[in-house]
Design a protein around this motif. Structure first.
Motif, PDB file in Angstrom:
ATOM      1  N   VAL A 145      25.768  -4.309 -32.036  1.00 35.03           N
ATOM      2  CA  VAL A 145      24.957  -3.101 -31.861  1.00 35.03           C
ATOM      3  C   VAL A 145      23.822  -3.371 -30.873  1.00 35.03           C
ATOM      4  CG1 VAL A 145      23.433  -1.459 -33.003  1.00 35.03           C
ATOM      5  CG2 VAL A 145      25.515  -2.212 -34.145  1.00 35.03           C
ATOM      6  N   VAL A 146      23.183  -4.544 -30.993  1.00 33.73           N
ATOM      7  CA  VAL A 146      22.109  -4.915 -30.059  1.00 33.73           C
ATOM      8  C   VAL A 146      22.664  -5.081 -28.655  1.00 33.73           C
ATOM      9  CG1 VAL A 146      20.420  -6.694 -29.483  1.00 33.73           C
ATOM     10  CG2 VAL A 146      20.726  -5.990 -31.862  1.00 33.73           C
ATOM     11  N   ARG A 147      23.828  -5.697 -28.542  1.00 35.55           N
ATOM     12  CA  ARG A 147      24.427  -5.925 -27.222  1.00 35.55           C
ATOM     13  C   ARG A 147      24.763  -4.612 -26.525  1.00 35.55           C
ATOM     14  NH1 ARG A 147      28.590  -8.697 -28.733  1.00 35.55           N
ATOM     15  NH2 ARG A 147      29.961  -6.876 -28.793  1.00 35.55           N
ATOM     16  N   ASP A 148      25.314  -3.662 -27.272  1.00 34.02           N
ATOM     17  CA  ASP A 148      25.727  -2.397 -26.662  1.00 34.02           C
ATOM     18  C   ASP A 148      24.571  -1.417 -26.507  1.00 34.02           C
ATOM     19  OD1 ASP A 148      28.265  -3.451 -26.662  1.00 34.02           O
ATOM     20  OD2 ASP A 148      28.889  -2.405 -28.477  1.00 34.02           O
ATOM     21  N   ARG A 149      23.573  -1.510 -27.425  1.00 37.80           N
ATOM     22  CA  ARG A 149      22.358  -0.669 -27.375  1.00 37.80           C
ATOM     23  C   ARG A 149      22.698   0.810 -27.197  1.00 37.80           C
ATOM     24  NH1 ARG A 149      18.057  -4.262 -27.110  1.00 37.80           N
ATOM     25  NH2 ARG A 149      16.525  -2.610 -26.828  1.00 37.80           N
ATOM     26  N   GLN A 150      23.546   1.318 -28.074  1.00 37.34           N
ATOM     27  CA  GLN A 150      23.926   2.725 -28.032  1.00 37.34           C
ATOM     28  C   GLN A 150      22.999   3.522 -28.944  1.00 37.34           C
ATOM     29  OE1 GLN A 150      28.020   2.647 -29.187  1.00 37.34           O
ATOM     30  NE2 GLN A 150      28.692   1.660 -27.306  1.00 37.34           N
ATOM     31  N   PRO A 151      22.327   4.554 -28.417  1.00 35.92           N
ATOM     32  CA  PRO A 151      21.349   5.307 -29.212  1.00 35.92           C
ATOM     33  C   PRO A 151      21.931   5.874 -30.506  1.00 35.92           C
ATOM     34  CG  PRO A 151      21.211   5.910 -26.894  1.00 35.92           C
ATOM     35  CD  PRO A 151      22.436   5.056 -27.036  1.00 35.92           C
ATOM     36  N   GLY A 152      23.181   6.309 -30.491  1.00 31.66           N
ATOM     37  CA  GLY A 152      23.770   6.936 -31.661  1.00 31.66           C
ATOM     38  C   GLY A 152      24.162   5.979 -32.761  1.00 31.66           C
ATOM     39  N   SER A 153      23.916   4.681 -32.587  1.00 28.33           N
ATOM     40  CA  SER A 153      24.353   3.691 -33.580  1.00 28.33           C
ATOM     41  C   SER A 153      23.263   3.344 -34.585  1.00 28.33           C
ATOM     42  CB  SER A 153      24.823   2.413 -32.873  1.00 28.33           C
ATOM     43  OG  SER A 153      23.763   1.835 -32.134  1.00 28.33           O
ATOM     44  N   ARG A 154      22.155   4.087 -34.599  1.00 32.57           N
ATOM     45  CA  ARG A 154      21.040   3.745 -35.488  1.00 32.57           C
ATOM     46  C   ARG A 154      21.460   3.783 -36.955  1.00 32.57           C
ATOM     47  NH1 ARG A 154      15.360   3.820 -35.770  1.00 32.57           N
ATOM     48  NH2 ARG A 154      14.863   3.027 -37.849  1.00 32.57           N
ATOM     49  N   THR A 155      22.199   4.814 -37.367  1.00 33.35           N
ATOM     50  CA  THR A 155      22.615   4.917 -38.763  1.00 33.35           C
ATOM     51  C   THR A 155      23.516   3.751 -39.142  1.00 33.35           C
ATOM     52  OG1 THR A 155      22.600   7.313 -38.433  1.00 33.35           O
ATOM     53  CG2 THR A 155      23.516   6.509 -40.507  1.00 33.35           C
ATOM     54  N   TYR A 156      24.404   3.361 -38.230  1.00 31.30           N
ATOM     55  CA  TYR A 156      25.300   2.223 -38.457  1.00 31.30           C
ATOM     56  C   TYR A 156      24.485   0.939 -38.596  1.00 31.30           C
ATOM     57  CZ  TYR A 156      29.079  -1.145 -37.497  1.00 31.30           C
ATOM     58  OH  TYR A 156      29.967  -2.183 -37.561  1.00 31.30           O
ATOM     59  N   ALA A 157      23.492   0.747 -37.722  1.00 29.90           N
ATOM     60  CA  ALA A 157      22.653  -0.451 -37.799  1.00 29.90           C
ATOM     61  C   ALA A 157      21.904  -0.507 -39.123  1.00 29.90           C
ATOM     62  CB  ALA A 157      21.671  -0.472 -36.630  1.00 29.90           C
ATOM     63  N   ASP A 158      21.395   0.624 -39.580  1.00 32.35           N
ATOM     64  CA  ASP A 158      20.694   0.656 -40.865  1.00 32.35           C
ATOM     65  C   ASP A 158      21.635   0.280 -42.012  1.00 32.35           C
ATOM     66  OD1 ASP A 158      18.344   1.385 -39.691  1.00 32.35           O
ATOM     67  OD2 ASP A 158      18.454   3.493 -40.249  1.00 32.35           O
ATOM     68  N   GLN A 159      22.886   0.740 -41.947  1.00 34.76           N
ATOM     69  CA  GLN A 159      23.856   0.401 -42.993  1.00 34.76           C
ATOM     70  C   GLN A 159      24.155  -1.096 -42.983  1.00 34.76           C
ATOM     71  OE1 GLN A 159      25.331   2.812 -45.195  1.00 34.76           O
ATOM     72  NE2 GLN A 159      25.871   0.949 -46.292  1.00 34.76           N
ATOM     73  N   LEU A 160      24.281  -1.680 -41.801  1.00 33.47           N
ATOM     74  CA  LEU A 160      24.515  -3.123 -41.705  1.00 33.47           C
ATOM     75  C   LEU A 160      23.316  -3.903 -42.248  1.00 33.47           C
ATOM     76  CD1 LEU A 160      26.108  -3.316 -38.136  1.00 33.47           C
ATOM     77  CD2 LEU A 160      27.292  -3.599 -40.325  1.00 33.47           C
ATOM     78  N   ALA A 161      22.118  -3.443 -41.919  1.00 33.94           N
ATOM     79  CA  ALA A 161      20.915  -4.114 -42.420  1.00 33.94           C
ATOM     80  C   ALA A 161      20.847  -4.050 -43.937  1.00 33.94           C
ATOM     81  CB  ALA A 161      19.670  -3.470 -41.809  1.00 33.94           C
ATOM     82  N   LEU A 162      21.224  -2.924 -44.497  1.00 35.60           N
ATOM     83  CA  LEU A 162      21.232  -2.773 -45.955  1.00 35.60           C
ATOM     84  C   LEU A 162      22.254  -3.717 -46.583  1.00 35.60           C
ATOM     85  CD1 LEU A 162      20.174  -1.214 -48.410  1.00 35.60           C
ATOM     86  CD2 LEU A 162      21.952   0.488 -48.005  1.00 35.60           C
ATOM     87  N   THR A 163      23.412  -3.880 -45.946  1.00 36.92           N
ATOM     88  CA  THR A 163      24.433  -4.804 -46.445  1.00 36.92           C
ATOM     89  C   THR A 163      23.929  -6.245 -46.429  1.00 36.92           C
ATOM     90  OG1 THR A 163      26.211  -3.357 -45.659  1.00 36.92           O
ATOM     91  CG2 THR A 163      26.783  -5.656 -46.077  1.00 36.92           C
ATOM     92  N   ILE A 164      23.249  -6.635 -45.351  1.00 34.80           N
ATOM     93  CA  ILE A 164      22.697  -7.986 -45.266  1.00 34.80           C
ATOM     94  C   ILE A 164      21.666  -8.208 -46.372  1.00 34.80           C
ATOM     95  CG2 ILE A 164      21.220  -9.490 -43.875  1.00 34.80           C
ATOM     96  CD1 ILE A 164      22.633  -8.363 -41.397  1.00 34.80           C
ATOM     97  N   ALA A 165      20.752  -7.250 -46.532  1.00 30.29           N
ATOM     98  CA  ALA A 165      19.712  -7.392 -47.550  1.00 30.29           C
ATOM     99  C   ALA A 165      20.310  -7.480 -48.949  1.00 30.29           C
ATOM    100  CB  ALA A 165      18.734  -6.216 -47.455  1.00 30.29           C
ATOM    101  N   ALA A 166      21.320  -6.641 -49.222  1.00 27.24           N
ATOM    102  CA  ALA A 166      21.934  -6.644 -50.548  1.00 27.24           C
ATOM    103  C   ALA A 166      22.656  -7.961 -50.825  1.00 27.24           C
ATOM    104  CB  ALA A 166      22.909  -5.473 -50.664  1.00 27.24           C
TER     105      ALA A 166
END
Length: 293
Positions: A145-166
């Motif tokens: 997600v960081v490499r591609d830096r697509q504006p519409g991927s924010r929700t996806y990034a948040d879901q991945l962050a939540l998975t890592i934290a969990a």
């Protein structure tokens, strides 16, 4: 929560032997910071940081020594191996050879929120040399997600962050046990789902953080993610992508708007991004959908 940055890390990323290739700086991620870099051999001591640290080794194996106020433990860390270090904890570390890594820094608030409604706080354990396929794949997905830096991927990034934290909270903390069996989580109510759906429809072209969706229905991020999936069978980012695809396909069939304009209006970073997604999900290109009418 505020966007994390280099100032919230242990100081490793500001050292001369570290050469970042990309970071999440400027993406607006709250409670999480990612950096991918090449590292040269070094030995140093760092004071504790206010964020938790997860390092994924991309190559190796490489010998790592670590401890607090002295090097007391040595491991041979393979590719895919992890290095975990809790917040507010001093670190002495020595790297024996060149290495490519992905660093993920996670706020204390994000770690505790991952437990949902639990009233117990957890502390990340000090580990290195361990492997965790779920964490490895999730960190790699977040790096993409960081490499591609697509504006519409924010929700996806948040879901991945939540998975890592969990995963860190449940499997790599002093809790260190699988969650007890519980009843199936309750889904969003009709009213809540209507609010969320209307917000998604109105914001198809914009980054849409999970925190904003959760706040709209009065839930924490972790509660919202579970309730949304229980209601729809899909995580929020996947459902939102489906809406974007459906709207883009509808406009391609019924309007004469330029394809690039449709892509931007439906939350895709550019026309090629729209083409890739439509080919993957519908088996068609924008031009083919337009020709069918």
């Amino acid at each position: 929560m505020q966007e994390l940055g280099v100032q919230d890390t242990l100081g490793i990323l500001s050292q001369p032997w570290v050469r970042p290739a990309r970071t999440s700086a400027g993406l607006g991620w709250q409670g999480l910071y990612l950096s991918t870099q090449a590292e040269r051999p070094y030995r140093n001591a760092f004071d504790g940081a206010r964020s938790h640290l997860l390092i994924l080794h991309l190559d190796g194996p490489v010998t790592v020594r670590r401890g607090r106020r002295g090097l007391t433990d040595t491991r041979r860390v393979p590719p895919g191996g992890l290095f975990l270090h809790p917040a507010d904890t001093a670190l002495d570390v020595e790297l024996s050879d060149r290495l490519h890594t992905v660093h993920v820094y996670l706020s204390e608030e994000s770690l505790q929120q991952a437990l949902g409604e639990s009233d117990r706080t957890v502390r990340l354990t000090e580990e290195f040399g361990v492997t965790d396929p779920l964490l490895e794949q999730t960190v790699l997905a977040l790096d993409s997600v960081v490499r591609d830096r697509q504006p519409g991927s924010r929700t996806y990034a948040d879901q991945l962050a939540l998975t890592i934290a969990a995963q860190l909270a449940w499997r790599h903390s002093d809790r260190h046990r699988a969650p007890a069996a519980t009843a199936r989580p309750a889904g969003l109510t009709d009213r809540q789902f209507t609010v969320v759906r209307e917000l998604m429809d109105a914001r198809l072209s914009d980054p849409l953080p999970l925190e904003e969706l959760a706040a709209a229905v009065g839930l924490s991020v972790s509660q919202f993610a579970r309730a949304f999936k229980a209601r729809t069978g899909q995580p929020p980012h996947r459902y939102l992508m489906r809406l974007r695809v459906e709207q883009a396909a509808r406009l391609l069939r019924t309007s004469t708007l330029p394809i690039a304009q449709i892509a931007a209006g439906c939350g895709f970073s550019h026309q090629e991004h729209l083409t890739r997604v439509l080919r993957a999900q519908l088996g068609s290109t924008p031009a083919e959908l337009r020709q069918r009418g």
